[in-house]
Motif scaffolding. Structure first.
Motif, PDB file in Angstrom:
ATOM      1  N   UNK A  64       0.815  -1.213   0.000  1.00 38.11           N
ATOM      2  CA  UNK A  64       0.000   0.000   0.000  1.00 38.11           C
ATOM      3  C   UNK A  64       0.843   1.255   0.000  1.00 38.11           C
ATOM      4  N   UNK A  65       0.163   2.388  -0.069  1.00 37.47           N
ATOM      5  CA  UNK A  65       0.890   3.654  -0.204  1.00 37.47           C
ATOM      6  C   UNK A  65       1.541   4.102   1.093  1.00 37.47           C
ATOM      7  N   UNK A  66       1.064   3.619   2.230  1.00 36.11           N
ATOM      8  CA  UNK A  66       1.690   4.039   3.491  1.00 36.11           C
ATOM      9  C   UNK A  66       2.498   2.900   4.099  1.00 36.11           C
ATOM     10  N   UNK A  67       3.413   2.343   3.314  1.00 37.24           N
ATOM     11  CA  UNK A  67       4.274   1.280   3.817  1.00 37.24           C
ATOM     12  C   UNK A  67       4.956   1.740   5.084  1.00 37.24           C
ATOM     13  N   UNK A  68       4.969   0.909   6.045  1.00 39.14           N
ATOM     14  CA  UNK A  68       5.776   1.249   7.204  1.00 39.14           C
ATOM     15  C   UNK A  68       5.159   1.120   8.561  1.00 39.14           C
ATOM     16  N   UNK A  69       3.915   1.534   8.810  1.00 41.15           N
ATOM     17  CA  UNK A  69       3.430   1.466  10.185  1.00 41.15           C
ATOM     18  C   UNK A  69       3.501   0.047  10.747  1.00 41.15           C
ATOM     19  N   UNK A 101       9.991  -2.036  17.879  1.00 43.51           N
ATOM     20  CA  UNK A 101       8.724  -1.401  17.501  1.00 43.51           C
ATOM     21  C   UNK A 101       8.909   0.110  17.356  1.00 43.51           C
ATOM     22  N   UNK A 102       9.591   0.720  18.314  1.00 46.23           N
ATOM     23  CA  UNK A 102       9.848   2.161  18.236  1.00 46.23           C
ATOM     24  C   UNK A 102      10.672   2.499  17.002  1.00 46.23           C
ATOM     25  N   UNK A 103      11.683   1.689  16.742  1.00 50.02           N
ATOM     26  CA  UNK A 103      12.568   1.952  15.599  1.00 50.02           C
ATOM     27  C   UNK A 103      11.813   1.820  14.272  1.00 50.02           C
ATOM     28  N   UNK A 144      16.944   1.082  27.018  1.00 49.30           N
ATOM     29  CA  UNK A 144      16.042   0.851  28.155  1.00 49.30           C
ATOM     30  C   UNK A 144      15.016   1.970  28.280  1.00 49.30           C
ATOM     31  N   UNK A 145      15.433   3.200  28.062  1.00 56.76           N
ATOM     32  CA  UNK A 145      14.517   4.342  28.170  1.00 56.76           C
ATOM     33  C   UNK A 145      13.453   4.292  27.075  1.00 56.76           C
ATOM     34  N   UNK A 146      13.888   4.066  25.830  1.00 54.43           N
ATOM     35  CA  UNK A 146      12.949   3.988  24.703  1.00 54.43           C
ATOM     36  C   UNK A 146      11.981   2.825  24.909  1.00 54.43           C
ATOM     37  N   UNK A 148      11.093   1.336  27.635  1.00 52.97           N
ATOM     38  CA  UNK A 148      10.185   1.604  28.754  1.00 52.97           C
ATOM     39  C   UNK A 148       9.024   2.495  28.361  1.00 52.97           C
ATOM     40  N   UNK A 149       9.305   3.536  27.571  1.00 53.30           N
ATOM     41  CA  UNK A 149       8.244   4.443  27.125  1.00 53.30           C
ATOM     42  C   UNK A 149       7.266   3.732  26.186  1.00 53.30           C
ATOM     43  N   UNK A 150       7.803   2.937  25.271  1.00 56.07           N
ATOM     44  CA  UNK A 150       6.946   2.220  24.327  1.00 56.07           C
ATOM     45  C   UNK A 150       6.111   1.172  25.062  1.00 56.07           C
ATOM     46  N   UNK A 151       6.724   0.450  25.987  1.00 53.79           N
ATOM     47  CA  UNK A 151       5.976  -0.547  26.755  1.00 53.79           C
ATOM     48  C   UNK A 151       4.829   0.110  27.529  1.00 53.79           C
ATOM     49  N   UNK A 152       5.101   1.241  28.133  1.00 58.14           N
ATOM     50  CA  UNK A 152       4.055   1.946  28.893  1.00 58.14           C
ATOM     51  C   UNK A 152       2.894   2.321  27.981  1.00 58.14           C
ATOM     52  N   UNK A 153       3.182   2.842  26.793  1.00 57.11           N
ATOM     53  CA  UNK A 153       2.106   3.243  25.878  1.00 57.11           C
ATOM     54  C   UNK A 153       1.316   2.029  25.395  1.00 57.11           C
ATOM     55  N   UNK A 154       2.016   0.924  25.129  1.00 57.50           N
ATOM     56  CA  UNK A 154       1.344  -0.304  24.691  1.00 57.50           C
ATOM     57  C   UNK A 154       0.427  -0.824  25.799  1.00 57.50           C
TER      58      UNK A 154
END
Length: 197
Positions: A64-69, A101-103, A144-146, A148-154
């Motif tokens: 699709x046109x928005x490859x990536x998410x 996931x963040x990357x 670890x910081x990145x 932790x933030x992603x885990x919290x949002x998930x």
């Protein structure tokens, strides 16, 4: 880590009363509260386990046109079956999973994925392109910081989805049961006069 792209998927829709699993359209994973589009037969759908989402998988759009998410499968998404339209990424180390996931959702990650896209009309990514994707690794403190933030949002989104699901189930169970005078296969009719005004 393991990257998997299931073979092309043929849905066998469940008949009324047949054991079934809820089917989710690929683009619905990005909705805040994804809901089933259909129900597929447990018995008649071949290789059903390949299409069952599993908690902790990262789903990567492949066309699709928005490859990536990319999105992580939480407890709510894990109840669904999905077609081959998303590549499944499994990262055993939990901290690294959130970092990946963040990357993949960063500008850099998306650009690197898109540089190898294929397809003459619709852009595509292959299992191999995703599997060989380079991921920049920072120092342990930054990772670890990145993560932790992603885990919290998930976790916040997962808890919200589960709460909404419980509330909907409680509300729907309080409604009076629908009684049909004819079987579902007979369809329904609305006379044109009822649509006036």
């Amino acid at each position: 880590s393991r990257v998997n792209h299931p073979q092309r998927y043929t849905r066998a829709l469940a008949a009324e009363g047949e054991p079934a699993l809820p089917y989710l359209r690929p683009y619905d994973v990005f909705s805040y509260y994804p809901e089933a589009a259909d129900f597929v037969s447990r018995e008649r759908t071949e290789n059903l386990d390949d299409y069952q989402l599993k908690g902790g998988q990262i789903l990567q759009t492949r066309s699709g046109r928005n490859l990536g998410p990319a999105v992580l499968v939480d407890a709510h998404l894990a109840q669904f079956v999905m077609s081959d339209d998303m590549i499944r990424i499994e990262v055993a180390d939990e901290r690294m999973r959130y970092y990946v996931l963040a990357y993949l959702n960063s500008q850099t990650g998306r650009r690197l994925l898109r540089r190898d896209k294929t397809g003459s009309v619709i852009d595509h990514l292959s299992e191999d392109q995703v599997a060989t994707q380079e991921i920049i690794i920072f120092d342990a403190t930054t990772i670890a910081k990145v993560a932790g933030l992603v885990e919290r949002s998930v976790r916040l989104r997962e808890n919200a989805r589960l709460t909404i699901s419980e509330m909907l189930a409680a509300y729907e169970s309080s409604l009076p049961a629908l009684r049909r005078t004819r079987p579902l296969r007979s369809g329904w009719t609305v006379r044109s006069r009822a649509l006036e005004g």
